[in-house]
Every structure is written in C-alpha cells, then in structure tokens.
Design a protein around this motif. Structure first.
Motif, PDB file in Angstrom:
ATOM      1  N   CYS A   1      43.141  40.916  38.649  1.00 58.51           N
ATOM      2  CA  CYS A   1      41.913  41.631  38.988  1.00 58.51           C
ATOM      3  C   CYS A   1      41.874  42.989  38.302  1.00 58.51           C
ATOM      4  N   ALA A   2      40.812  43.259  37.547  1.00 59.55           N
ATOM      5  CA  ALA A   2      40.581  44.555  36.915  1.00 59.55           C
ATOM      6  C   ALA A   2      39.765  45.434  37.866  1.00 59.55           C
ATOM      7  N   PRO A   3      39.914  46.766  37.769  1.00 60.23           N
ATOM      8  CA  PRO A   3      39.270  47.653  38.742  1.00 60.23           C
ATOM      9  C   PRO A   3      37.759  47.782  38.595  1.00 60.23           C
ATOM     10  N   SER A   4      37.190  47.306  37.490  1.00 60.09           N
ATOM     11  CA  SER A   4      35.745  47.422  37.303  1.00 60.09           C
ATOM     12  C   SER A   4      35.275  46.365  36.314  1.00 60.09           C
ATOM     13  N   PRO A   5      33.974  46.055  36.291  1.00 63.66           N
ATOM     14  CA  PRO A   5      33.456  45.104  35.303  1.00 63.66           C
ATOM     15  C   PRO A   5      33.722  45.538  33.863  1.00 63.66           C
TER      16      PRO A   5
ATOM     17  N   GLU B   1      59.203  31.716  33.361  1.00 66.41           N
ATOM     18  CA  GLU B   1      59.556  30.359  33.795  1.00 66.41           C
ATOM     19  C   GLU B   1      58.942  30.065  35.167  1.00 66.41           C
ATOM     20  N   GLY B   2      58.307  28.902  35.285  1.00 62.45           N
ATOM     21  CA  GLY B   2      57.740  28.500  36.562  1.00 62.45           C
ATOM     22  C   GLY B   2      56.392  29.109  36.864  1.00 62.45           C
ATOM     23  N   ALA B   3      55.768  29.759  35.882  1.00 63.60           N
ATOM     24  CA  ALA B   3      54.456  30.372  36.091  1.00 63.60           C
ATOM     25  C   ALA B   3      53.350  29.373  35.765  1.00 63.60           C
ATOM     26  N   PRO B   4      52.120  29.642  36.235  1.00 59.81           N
ATOM     27  CA  PRO B   4      50.994  28.785  35.865  1.00 59.81           C
ATOM     28  C   PRO B   4      50.800  28.735  34.353  1.00 59.81           C
ATOM     29  N   SER B   5      50.066  27.749  33.904  1.00 63.51           N
ATOM     30  CA  SER B   5      49.900  27.559  32.465  1.00 63.51           C
ATOM     31  C   SER B   5      48.767  28.385  31.872  1.00 63.51           C
ATOM     32  N   ASP B   6      47.899  28.908  32.716  1.00 62.69           N
ATOM     33  CA  ASP B   6      46.756  29.662  32.194  1.00 62.69           C
ATOM     34  C   ASP B   6      46.514  30.908  33.043  1.00 62.69           C
ATOM     35  N   LEU B   7      45.651  31.774  32.512  1.00 64.10           N
ATOM     36  CA  LEU B   7      45.401  33.067  33.143  1.00 64.10           C
ATOM     37  C   LEU B   7      43.930  33.425  33.019  1.00 64.10           C
ATOM     38  N   MET B   8      43.405  34.099  34.028  1.00 64.61           N
ATOM     39  CA  MET B   8      42.039  34.590  33.948  1.00 64.61           C
ATOM     40  C   MET B   8      41.946  35.985  34.554  1.00 64.61           C
ATOM     41  N   ILE B   9      40.950  36.746  34.090  1.00 68.76           N
ATOM     42  CA  ILE B   9      40.718  38.111  34.568  1.00 68.76           C
ATOM     43  C   ILE B   9      39.402  38.134  35.324  1.00 68.76           C
ATOM     44  N   ILE B  10      39.409  38.734  36.508  1.00 71.40           N
ATOM     45  CA  ILE B  10      38.168  38.974  37.235  1.00 71.40           C
ATOM     46  C   ILE B  10      38.057  40.473  37.494  1.00 71.40           C
ATOM     47  N   SER B  11      36.925  40.906  38.025  1.00 66.88           N
ATOM     48  CA  SER B  11      36.774  42.310  38.421  1.00 66.88           C
ATOM     49  C   SER B  11      36.553  42.381  39.926  1.00 66.88           C
ATOM     50  N   THR B  12      36.556  43.572  40.467  1.00 64.92           N
ATOM     51  CA  THR B  12      36.498  43.738  41.918  1.00 64.92           C
ATOM     52  C   THR B  12      35.207  43.194  42.520  1.00 64.92           C
ATOM     53  N   ASP B  13      34.141  43.102  41.732  1.00 64.59           N
ATOM     54  CA  ASP B  13      32.903  42.563  42.295  1.00 64.59           C
ATOM     55  C   ASP B  13      32.943  41.044  42.433  1.00 64.59           C
ATOM     56  N   GLU B  14      34.021  40.420  41.945  1.00 65.57           N
ATOM     57  CA  GLU B  14      34.175  38.976  42.061  1.00 65.57           C
ATOM     58  C   GLU B  14      35.282  38.594  43.051  1.00 65.57           C
ATOM     59  N   LEU B  15      35.782  39.578  43.785  1.00 64.78           N
ATOM     60  CA  LEU B  15      36.938  39.348  44.645  1.00 64.78           C
ATOM     61  C   LEU B  15      36.725  38.221  45.652  1.00 64.78           C
ATOM     62  N   GLU B  16      35.557  38.168  46.236  1.00 65.30           N
ATOM     63  CA  GLU B  16      35.305  37.230  47.331  1.00 65.30           C
ATOM     64  C   GLU B  16      35.582  35.788  46.913  1.00 65.30           C
TER      65      GLU B  16
ATOM     66  N   ALA C   1      47.825  39.462  49.064  1.00 68.49           N
ATOM     67  CA  ALA C   1      46.464  39.857  49.392  1.00 68.49           C
ATOM     68  C   ALA C   1      46.284  41.313  49.023  1.00 68.49           C
ATOM     69  N   PRO C   2      45.322  41.632  48.164  1.00 66.51           N
ATOM     70  CA  PRO C   2      45.121  43.020  47.774  1.00 66.51           C
ATOM     71  C   PRO C   2      44.527  43.805  48.926  1.00 66.51           C
ATOM     72  N   PRO C   3      44.594  45.111  48.857  1.00 63.08           N
ATOM     73  CA  PRO C   3      43.972  45.912  49.895  1.00 63.08           C
ATOM     74  C   PRO C   3      42.474  45.668  49.920  1.00 63.08           C
ATOM     75  N   LYS C   4      41.849  46.068  51.011  1.00 60.80           N
ATOM     76  CA  LYS C   4      40.409  45.899  51.145  1.00 60.80           C
ATOM     77  C   LYS C   4      39.723  46.445  49.902  1.00 60.80           C
ATOM     78  N   ALA C   5      38.828  45.663  49.355  1.00 58.95           N
ATOM     79  CA  ALA C   5      38.198  46.023  48.075  1.00 58.95           C
ATOM     80  C   ALA C   5      37.416  47.314  48.211  1.00 58.95           C
ATOM     81  N   PRO C   6      37.669  48.275  47.322  1.00 55.94           N
ATOM     82  CA  PRO C   6      36.923  49.528  47.353  1.00 55.94           C
ATOM     83  C   PRO C   6      35.549  49.331  46.750  1.00 55.94           C
ATOM     84  N   PRO C   7      34.644  50.300  46.919  1.00 57.88           N
ATOM     85  CA  PRO C   7      33.353  50.208  46.238  1.00 57.88           C
ATOM     86  C   PRO C   7      33.576  50.118  44.740  1.00 57.88           C
ATOM     87  N   VAL C   8      32.745  49.356  44.061  1.00 58.01           N
ATOM     88  CA  VAL C   8      32.914  49.138  42.633  1.00 58.01           C
ATOM     89  C   VAL C   8      32.134  50.180  41.848  1.00 58.01           C
TER      90      VAL C   8
END
Length: 459
Positions: free
Chosen positions: A46-50, A72-87, A100-107
C-alpha cells in the motif's frame, strides 16, 4: 507461507542495494505490506497516496517484483494499491489476516506537514566526511558555522552537483550544533517539503496549521533548506522564504542553503531571494579526485567491516567518478554480492556490481559530449581535434577522446573512426592501446583521463 511483514523485511536488502538513498527513503520506505491475496498468489503493498502509487509503479515495479522473487516461499506476483483502495484489499478478520495496517488516515495527494523539529540523519557528521581538495573550503566553512551559529557566515550557501556531499555537510552542521546544545531547534528540509507544507498552510489558512507553518520555520535556531534551485518560478514561495529569511536574520538565527548551482545561475528566481542568497558566504563542493574517491571507499568499507584490497577500490573509483552517492551504492552492491555468494570481494564481483551502472552511463553519454569535454580540458578547438593536425598538443587530446569513447560507450573502432573523419580502425586501435598503456605509469595522462571522465558523467 511467510507472513507479509517477514516477506517485506526479506525484500529490503535488494531494494536498498538497487536504489539510491533518496529514492529509497522517498518511495520505497513509505510502502506498507498489506496482505496476500491467496487466490491470486499476489503480495499487496500500500502506497500512502494515489500519486505515490503512480510513481512507485512507474519507477520501481519491476525492481519490487524481482526482490519478491528472491524471497523463498513468497507469492509469485505483486501489486501496489493506494490508501483510497484499502477497503477492497484489507485482510479479513478470520485468522487469514497477517498484518492489519492502522486505521486508514485521510488521503491527501500532497504530503501533510509534521511540525516536529527532528529531521537530522545522525550518520552525517563531520567525523565521517572525507575531506579532499574538492571540498575542503566547504568543510571548513561548515565547521565554522557549527561552532559560531549566527555569528559567522550567516547565511552559508553551499553549491555543487548531485551526490557530492552538500546534504552531508548540512546535517553535520545540525548534528554538531545539537551535540553542543541539545535544546537548540534545528530544522533541515528540502525545498520540495518547504513548498508542499507552504501550499498546505495556505489551504488551511483558517485553521491553526497556517500559524503552525510560520512557527515551525521562524522559531528555529538553525534553518537549513536543500535544493533551493527548485524555488525558481514560484513567486508565492519566494515571498515566504524572503520573509522567513528576514525574520531569522533579524533574530540572529543561523541559515544554511544548498543548491546544484550558484545563486546567480538559478533561472527565474525572485530578485530579492537571489540578492539574499548572493549575500551569503558561497562555497562549493566539487568533483572528488581519484585519491579522495579511494579514501571514501576505504572509509565506507571499514564501516561495513568488509576487507577490500586497495587495487579493487581503485578499480571502482576509476570508473565511478562523478557522484559519491552512486559510488557508495556500487560499494554496497559489491558487499551484498560477496555475502550472497559467500566469497571474498574479487574483481569479478566488482565488475558485476558495476555492470548496471556503466550501462546506464553509456546510454546517457554521447560521443560529442566526450569530445567537447576533452577539448575543454586541454583548451584546444574541436575543429583541430577532429581534423588532421599532428602536433602533440592536438594528437594527445584526440587519442584520449578516442580512448574514452571506446571505454565509456563501448563503441567499435570502426564507428569511432567514422566519427573522426573516416580514420582506419587500426588508427583508433593504436590510439586506445597507447592511452591504455600510459594510464598506469603516467600520472599526467591518468589524471587527464579521470578528470575528463568526471566532466562527462557530471554534465
């Protein structure tokens, strides 16, 4: 499968080695390992902003995926989201959640200001700064400022290219001042941070933030602003920095500024701000010579508790000439590779660590730039070097230019011959061989090659 926090921690060595300090701190460090989408075998960060998400994907996604593959033992792929997509990506509360990250701050797209005055890097001090002919004046000026805050060289203006030590000296001033008097309020910020916080304070003009911004910048004992060349074409910011400058100056507080060029060379800068910068003690940090670069590498290797021979450090220092930060990055990669392969540092490891750096340099440099820098260094005309004159004052620069084009750009002898008016490839081969054989034994030629290489890579 490992949890997300462990995976992220095991990715860090690769990320730290493959990015410079600035990029790592600005873009990589703020990422939060969020969850693993088991159904898709995807690791979610998760990135802190769009806007932060956009930058990370554009600049670092391939690197992040490569670092993930090394765990070793990690998932095969990766993706980046921003805080407005947390839900959509928050781990479920059924035991599958791993972090679980802390409660999402205002974006906010813009960074929000923190008004705590705690911005110094303790690693940057005077003791760890390697002094050479290229930076001794700036070093002594910085020491004088730290010993006599507000009394001498106020403000101090340090200029020089990227990665040559300006930021180190600024932090060293702050750390020395705090060591002498822990109650001092010392603030180091980049111009980018200053501008973003100023913009936010304008938006919040009817709240306490507007007042807090001025309190932050006008009630410090030492204010240091880096990269002030980015203040050009920003009249509102210029007004604020001018008023801050006046308030601190009248209160006898110390100011230090840094830029990549002299004040008079910063385009479209407010005339009042330019005048104030010009009234500073202006000193530069220049390109380090070979001996200084070797000394820096030796000091860094000692700090890392790694034994590397002087010959190997010289090999690296001869090839990374224009940026101390990049040279330290190459050394970090060398140490990393030696640990990875469980071997002593060797020439092969040094070559592997340098491979990506040299490839990047060769893509950025043109043959014309090498020729022009050679002409400038020897004070000869380009027409003479490219022509048929055979006097020593022309032949030597011509041969050095040919050698450097071959070394830096890996261009074929035939292609170089075409550049120089259709000369035979044997002529180019002779020139390159001659300069190559002279470098180990002729200090004058060796210095010329190193200095011109530094000029080329710095431009």
């Amino acid at each position: 499968m490992k949890n997300v926090k462990t995976i992220w921690q095991e990715m860090q060595p690769v990320l730290e080695v493959e990015t410079n300090v600035y990029s790592y701190d600005i873009w990589i460090k703020p990422l939060v390992p969020l969850s693993i989408k088991a159904e898709d075998d995807v690791f979610v960060l998760c990135a802190p902003s769009p806007s932060g998400k956009t930058e990370v994907i554009a600049k670092f996604l391939p690197l992040l995926k490569r670092a993930l593959r090394d765990v070793e033992g990690a998932p095969s792929d990766l993706m980046i989201i921003s805080t407005d997509e947390l839900e959509d990506y928050m781990p479920k509360q059924d035991g599958a959640a791993q972090l679980a990250p802390p409660k999402a701050p205002p974006v906010f797209d813009e960074p929000q200001p923190s008004f705590e005055v705690n911005t110094l890097n303790p690693k940057y001090n005077f003791e760890r700064f390697i002094v050479g002919d290229c930076n001794v004046r700036a070093f002594r000026a910085a020491q004088a400022v730290a010993d006599n805050l507000g009394a001498v060289y106020n403000p101090l203006f340090i200029y020089g290219g990227v990665g040559l030590g300006k930021t180190h000296l600024m932090h060293a001033i702050g750390n020395a001042a705090k060591l002498a008097d822990p109650t001092l309020k010392v603030l180091y910020v980049s111009t980018d941070t200053f501008i973003n916080e100023f913009i936010t304070s304008i938006r919040n003009a009817n709240t306490s933030n507007g007042t807090s911004f001025r309190d932050k910048y006008r009630k410090v004992d030492v204010l240091m602003i880096d990269d002030v060349q980015f203040m050009s074409k920003k009249p509102a910011t210029a007004d604020e920095i001018f008023n801050t400058f006046e308030a601190l100056k009248n209160a006898g507080k110390q100011m230090v500024f840094a830029a990549d060029r002299k004040p008079e060379e910063i385009p479209d800068l407010d005339s009042r701000v330019r005048s104030r910068f010009a009234s500073s003690l202006i000193t530069d940090v220049g390109l380090p010579n070979l001996e200084t670069r070797i000394a820096i590498l030796e000091a860094k290797a000692t700090e890392a508790k790694t034994i590397i021979s002087r010959d190997l450090l010289t090999y690296v220092a001869e090839r990374v000439t224009s940026n101390i930060r990049e040279m330290e990055g190459v050394l970090t990669k060398i140490i990393f590779l030696a640990k990875l392969y469980e071997r002593k540092v060797s020439l092969d490891i040094c070559k592997e660590a340098l491979k990506d750096y040299l490839a990047q340099v060769s893509e950025e440099v043109t043959a014309d730039e090498i020729i022009e820098c050679t002409c400038k260094y020897f004070d000869v005309s380009k027409a003479d070097v490219m022509g048929k004159k055979k006097t020593k004052g022309v032949v030597e620069p011509r041969q050095i230019a040919m050698y450097l084009i071959s070394e830096i750009m890996s261009m074929t002898y035939t292609a170089i011959g075409s550049l120089f008016g259709g000369k035979e490839h044997t002529t180019i081969m002779h020139a390159c061989s001659k300069i190559s054989s002279q470098i180990p034994n002729d200090a004058r030629i060796r210095t010329a090659v190193n200095d011109i290489t530094a000029m080329v890579k710095h431009e």
